[in-house]
Design a protein around this motif. Structure first.
Motif, PDB file in Angstrom:
ATOM      1  N   PHE A 155     -16.692  17.125  51.418  1.00 32.16           N
ATOM      2  CA  PHE A 155     -16.429  15.744  50.995  1.00 32.16           C
ATOM      3  C   PHE A 155     -16.096  15.677  49.501  1.00 32.16           C
ATOM      4  O   PHE A 155     -15.298  14.855  49.065  1.00 32.16           O
ATOM      5  CB  PHE A 155     -17.660  14.882  51.290  1.00 32.16           C
ATOM      6  CG  PHE A 155     -17.409  13.403  51.284  1.00 32.16           C
ATOM      7  CD1 PHE A 155     -16.916  12.757  52.419  1.00 32.16           C
ATOM      8  CD2 PHE A 155     -17.669  12.628  50.155  1.00 32.16           C
ATOM      9  CE1 PHE A 155     -16.690  11.374  52.424  1.00 32.16           C
ATOM     10  CE2 PHE A 155     -17.439  11.249  50.155  1.00 32.16           C
ATOM     11  CZ  PHE A 155     -16.952  10.619  51.291  1.00 32.16           C
ATOM     12  N   GLU A 156     -16.725  16.553  48.732  1.00 30.29           N
ATOM     13  CA  GLU A 156     -16.586  16.443  47.272  1.00 30.29           C
ATOM     14  C   GLU A 156     -15.584  17.399  46.671  1.00 30.29           C
ATOM     15  O   GLU A 156     -15.262  17.301  45.485  1.00 30.29           O
ATOM     16  CB  GLU A 156     -17.966  16.645  46.615  1.00 30.29           C
ATOM     17  CG  GLU A 156     -18.907  15.484  46.920  1.00 30.29           C
ATOM     18  CD  GLU A 156     -20.313  15.685  46.384  1.00 30.29           C
ATOM     19  OE1 GLU A 156     -20.611  16.779  45.845  1.00 30.29           O
ATOM     20  OE2 GLU A 156     -21.121  14.740  46.523  1.00 30.29           O
ATOM     21  N   THR A 157     -15.079  18.357  47.467  1.00 35.13           N
ATOM     22  CA  THR A 157     -14.157  19.344  46.895  1.00 35.13           C
ATOM     23  C   THR A 157     -12.769  18.751  46.722  1.00 35.13           C
ATOM     24  O   THR A 157     -12.185  18.210  47.658  1.00 35.13           O
ATOM     25  CB  THR A 157     -14.084  20.592  47.798  1.00 35.13           C
ATOM     26  OG1 THR A 157     -15.389  21.152  47.916  1.00 35.13           O
ATOM     27  CG2 THR A 157     -13.136  21.644  47.226  1.00 35.13           C
ATOM     28  N   ARG A 158     -12.260  18.834  45.514  1.00 33.89           N
ATOM     29  CA  ARG A 158     -10.909  18.337  45.237  1.00 33.89           C
ATOM     30  C   ARG A 158      -9.894  19.347  45.734  1.00 33.89           C
ATOM     31  O   ARG A 158     -10.005  20.528  45.452  1.00 33.89           O
ATOM     32  CB  ARG A 158     -10.722  18.140  43.734  1.00 33.89           C
ATOM     33  CG  ARG A 158     -11.586  17.052  43.185  1.00 33.89           C
ATOM     34  CD  ARG A 158     -11.690  17.146  41.673  1.00 33.89           C
ATOM     35  NE  ARG A 158     -12.387  15.976  41.180  1.00 33.89           N
ATOM     36  CZ  ARG A 158     -11.804  14.803  40.966  1.00 33.89           C
ATOM     37  NH1 ARG A 158     -10.490  14.671  41.154  1.00 33.89           N
ATOM     38  NH2 ARG A 158     -12.500  13.771  40.552  1.00 33.89           N
ATOM     39  N   ARG A 159      -8.903  18.840  46.462  1.00 32.64           N
ATOM     40  CA  ARG A 159      -7.912  19.746  47.040  1.00 32.64           C
ATOM     41  C   ARG A 159      -6.540  19.114  46.915  1.00 32.64           C
ATOM     42  O   ARG A 159      -6.404  17.976  46.485  1.00 32.64           O
ATOM     43  CB  ARG A 159      -8.206  19.986  48.528  1.00 32.64           C
ATOM     44  CG  ARG A 159      -9.567  20.540  48.837  1.00 32.64           C
ATOM     45  CD  ARG A 159      -9.715  20.885  50.317  1.00 32.64           C
ATOM     46  NE  ARG A 159      -9.709  19.728  51.182  1.00 32.64           N
ATOM     47  CZ  ARG A 159      -8.976  19.617  52.291  1.00 32.64           C
ATOM     48  NH1 ARG A 159      -8.163  20.589  52.654  1.00 32.64           N
ATOM     49  NH2 ARG A 159      -9.050  18.543  53.036  1.00 32.64           N
ATOM     50  N   GLY A 160      -5.552  19.867  47.371  1.00 34.57           N
ATOM     51  CA  GLY A 160      -4.206  19.312  47.481  1.00 34.57           C
ATOM     52  C   GLY A 160      -3.521  19.146  46.139  1.00 34.57           C
ATOM     53  O   GLY A 160      -4.117  19.351  45.086  1.00 34.57           O
ATOM     54  N   GLY A 161      -2.257  18.769  46.207  1.00 37.06           N
ATOM     55  CA  GLY A 161      -1.419  18.660  45.021  1.00 37.06           C
ATOM     56  C   GLY A 161      -1.954  17.659  44.010  1.00 37.06           C
ATOM     57  O   GLY A 161      -1.715  17.783  42.810  1.00 37.06           O
ATOM     58  N   ARG A 162      -2.671  16.620  44.498  1.00 36.33           N
ATOM     59  CA  ARG A 162      -3.161  15.583  43.582  1.00 36.33           C
ATOM     60  C   ARG A 162      -4.594  15.830  43.151  1.00 36.33           C
ATOM     61  O   ARG A 162      -5.172  15.025  42.434  1.00 36.33           O
ATOM     62  CB  ARG A 162      -3.096  14.197  44.241  1.00 36.33           C
ATOM     63  CG  ARG A 162      -1.823  13.890  44.930  1.00 36.33           C
ATOM     64  CD  ARG A 162      -0.739  13.453  43.952  1.00 36.33           C
ATOM     65  NE  ARG A 162       0.538  13.507  44.632  1.00 36.33           N
ATOM     66  CZ  ARG A 162       1.693  13.778  44.053  1.00 36.33           C
ATOM     67  NH1 ARG A 162       1.729  14.042  42.753  1.00 36.33           N
ATOM     68  NH2 ARG A 162       2.803  13.814  44.738  1.00 36.33           N
TER      69      ARG A 162
END
Ligand code: HEC
Length: 255
Positions: A155-162
């Motif tokens: 839930f808290e892991t930042r992912r992706g291009g943004r």
């Protein structure tokens, strides 16, 4: 951190224009009237009814309870506690996965998690717990504790291009702010755990909770986590616990 992630999200939404512009608008008066009408007559009621038939063709509630090791009279309360550790599976599973087990147990073809049949049967089985409160127990055993921790991490892991995470849009400090026109929902107030499968008016279809997660992943340009994977089940554990105690009202009705 909250403020920063909102602006990241705003930039992100400003970038994908057109395609689902409609989805980003909050409800107009006409939509509100339609919502009120659909509450009386939710199109997903039919899915629940079809789910009952499909389930009945596959197995019985008696056999399903027996497989899960609960008395039939306690089945509704047990259903209100998914995702949960199930002995027969030797792991934490979702309600849909328990229906897959029931199919295998009855010697029938196991329905895919992605299938319409599964969606309908999940809606039916969960509706057996209507009126009860979701009662997931994330401390019940070490498997649940482990899935809760993994779910929080996902839930808290930042992912992706943004570089967005679920938390970028659904953390308590930014809930209620708006992304373009769309208010960011408090998953608890929206009774997330108790109201899916739900009919989504903007998509004109019934959707399950894990598929709803995938729609957010799509919108936020995060790689889609597969249904039934350990990460996806863990995410469901975490979100369900976040909104624990909400009344179960299946089928839900959503914008
Ligand atoms: C870019 C912002 C953003 C991100 C990132 C995001 N969401 Fe959402 N989410 C939203 C918005 C906006 C809505 C409400 C849309 C609506 O009302 O139709 C929503 C709705 C939801 C709902 C439905 C709530 C309900 O019951 O009505 C769930 C569940 C959800 N998100 C889970 C997640 C999960 C899990 C993640 C991470 C994989 C995630 N979201 C990532 C913006 C986001």
């Amino acid at each position: 951190m909250g403020k920063l992630s909102v602006s990241a999200a705003l930039v992100c939404l400003a970038l994908f224009s057109g395609a689902n512009a409609e989805e980003k608008l909050s409800m107009s008066d006409a939509d509100k009237a339609m919502y009120a009408e659909m509450l009386e007559n939710n199109p997903a009621d039919m899915d629940v009814a079809e789910g009952e038939q499909l389930f009945g063709n596959m197995t019985s509630l008696e056999a399903y309870s027996k497989m899960l090791g609960v008395k039939e009279k306690d089945l509704a309360g047990y259903i209100a506690g998914f995702p949960r550790y199930v002995d027969g599976a030797k792991k934490v599973i979702t309600l849909s996965q328990s229906i897959q087990m029931a199919a295998a147990d009855a010697g029938k073809t196991v329905p895919k998690l992605e299938s319409k049949e599964m969606l309908k049967m999940t809606a039916y089985v969960k509706s057996l717990a209507n009126g009860l409160k979701t009662n997931i127990d994330v401390k019940a055993n070490k498997q649940m504790k482990e899935m809760m921790a993994l779910g929080q991490e996902v839930f808290e892991t930042r992912r992706g291009g943004r570089g967005l995470s679920c938390n970028s849009c659904h953390s308590p400090d930014i809930i209620g702010q708006r992304l373009r026109m769309q208010p960011l929902p408090d998953l608890g107030v929206n009774k997330a755990a108790g109201t899916w499968p739900a009919y989504r008016m903007t998509k004109s279809e019934t959707t399950a909770l894990d598929k709803r997660f995938q729609q957010c992943m799509d919108n936020a340009l995060l790689a889609k986590i597969p249904l039934g994977s350990k990460e996806m089940v863990a995410l469901e554990v975490y979100v369900t616990n976040k909104t624990k105690g909400n009344e179960i009202q299946i089928p839900g009705l959503k914008r």
